[in-house]
Design an enzyme around this catalytic site. Structure first.
Site, short mmCIF file in Angstrom:
data_model
loop_
_atom_site.label_atom_id
_atom_site.label_comp_id
_atom_site.label_asym_id
_atom_site.label_seq_id
_atom_site.Cartn_x
_atom_site.Cartn_y
_atom_site.Cartn_z
N GLU A 1 2.42 18.70 74.96
CA GLU A 1 2.77 19.80 75.86
C GLU A 1 3.27 19.32 77.22
O GLU A 1 3.27 20.07 78.19
CB GLU A 1 1.57 20.72 76.06
CG GLU A 1 1.01 21.35 74.79
CD GLU A 1 1.91 22.45 74.22
OE1 GLU A 1 3.05 22.60 74.69
OE2 GLU A 1 1.45 23.15 73.30
N HIS B 1 -4.40 23.71 80.31
CA HIS B 1 -4.03 24.60 79.20
C HIS B 1 -5.18 24.61 78.19
O HIS B 1 -5.64 23.55 77.76
CB HIS B 1 -2.75 24.09 78.53
CG HIS B 1 -2.42 24.73 77.22
ND1 HIS B 1 -2.55 26.09 77.00
CD2 HIS B 1 -1.97 24.21 76.06
CE1 HIS B 1 -2.17 26.36 75.76
NE2 HIS B 1 -1.83 25.23 75.16
N HIS C 1 -7.19 26.84 74.71
CA HIS C 1 -7.04 27.78 73.60
C HIS C 1 -8.26 28.70 73.60
O HIS C 1 -8.92 28.87 72.58
CB HIS C 1 -6.92 27.04 72.27
CG HIS C 1 -5.68 26.22 72.13
ND1 HIS C 1 -5.36 25.55 70.97
CD2 HIS C 1 -4.67 25.95 72.99
CE1 HIS C 1 -4.21 24.90 71.13
NE2 HIS C 1 -3.78 25.14 72.35
N TYR D 1 -11.54 38.91 91.58
CA TYR D 1 -11.42 37.44 91.53
C TYR D 1 -10.24 36.97 90.69
O TYR D 1 -9.61 35.96 91.02
CB TYR D 1 -12.74 36.85 91.05
CG TYR D 1 -13.87 37.23 91.96
CD1 TYR D 1 -14.01 36.65 93.21
CD2 TYR D 1 -14.76 38.25 91.60
CE1 TYR D 1 -15.01 37.04 94.08
CE2 TYR D 1 -15.77 38.65 92.46
CZ TYR D 1 -15.88 38.04 93.70
OH TYR D 1 -16.86 38.45 94.56
N HIS E 1 -1.56 31.83 71.53
CA HIS E 1 -1.71 30.39 71.76
C HIS E 1 -2.78 30.09 72.80
O HIS E 1 -3.84 29.57 72.46
CB HIS E 1 -0.34 29.82 72.17
CG HIS E 1 -0.30 28.34 72.30
ND1 HIS E 1 0.88 27.64 72.36
CD2 HIS E 1 -1.28 27.42 72.41
CE1 HIS E 1 0.63 26.35 72.47
NE2 HIS E 1 -0.67 26.20 72.52
#
Length: 215
Positions: free
Chosen positions: A74, A93, A95, A120, A160
């Site tokens: 990625e 990143h 999942h 927040y 994703h």
């Protein structure tokens, strides 16, 4: 922060997120700027629960891999945030389950993925767009992020997972956890007529905390 300390911190934060179920198996990736303008990046195929500080992928300031294991596939996604946001010191990143679940819902607002349930999420993330589905590692993901012209610190990749850029690795991790918590609240309150923040309350937060909100 020294590079040695940064390597240790990346692995500590990644393991904390793994241990709490925010990303599993060998999913997720994390990167952070070094003092010399380079990057430390989690290697491809590695688990957040077992990152080795000595084996993190090391890029120089020109974006050339100079040490460590091969990086996450990625990298185009990470590079897009660094190239378009001068304040980005780290990118994470995950999942994470609830964020992915919320991205599957048919009535999600693609311009603002998270409903305004708490202050927040607005303060830490600003407006979070939902991007279309891309094959993991597809350079087109990076192109989609670049298309935002640096106006967003976080995005949700449909089906994703979330991606967040922060001023440093702790800020990025804290923000992505806030994203997952908000998505969890949204899923818990689906169909229950949850009371959201009003437009006036959102405007007050955006103004008071200088949040990236408008187009």
């Amino acid at each position: 922060m020294t590079e040695t300390a940064l390597r240790e911190l990346i692995c500590i934060l990644a393991k904390s997120m793994f241990d709490r179920g925010l990303t599993g198996g060998s999913t997720g990736n994390i990167s952070a700027r070094t003092e010399d303008g380079g990057l430390l990046v989690s290697p491809t195929g590695t688990s957040f629960g077992r990152l080795d500080p000595a084996r993190l992928s090391r890029f120089d300031s020109a974006g050339i891999l100079i040490d460590g294991d091969p990086p996450t596939k990625e990298m185009p996604l990470h590079a897009a945030f660094y190239d378009t946001r001068s304040t980005a010191g780290a990118v994470v990143h995950l999942h994470s389950c609830h964020a992915v679940a919320l991205s599957l819902m048919p009535d999600v607002d693609a311009e603002s993925f998270l409903p305004p349930l708490t202050p927040y999420a607005i303060m830490k993330l600003g407006k979070v767009p939902l991007l279309p589905f891309f094959r993991p590692g597809d350079p087109a993901i990076g192109d989609a992020v670049r298309g935002l012209a640096g106006k967003r610190s976080a995005v949700m990749l449909a089906n994703h997972g979330p991606v967040v850029a922060g001023k440093d690795v702790e800020a990025a991790c804290n923000a992505i956890e806030e994203l997952e918590d908000t998505a969890r609240l949204a899923m818990m309150t689906q169909g229950l007529r949850a009371r959201q923040l009003t437009p006036a309350q959102i405007t007050d937060l955006v103004t008071h905390f200088n949040v990236e909100w408008e187009e």
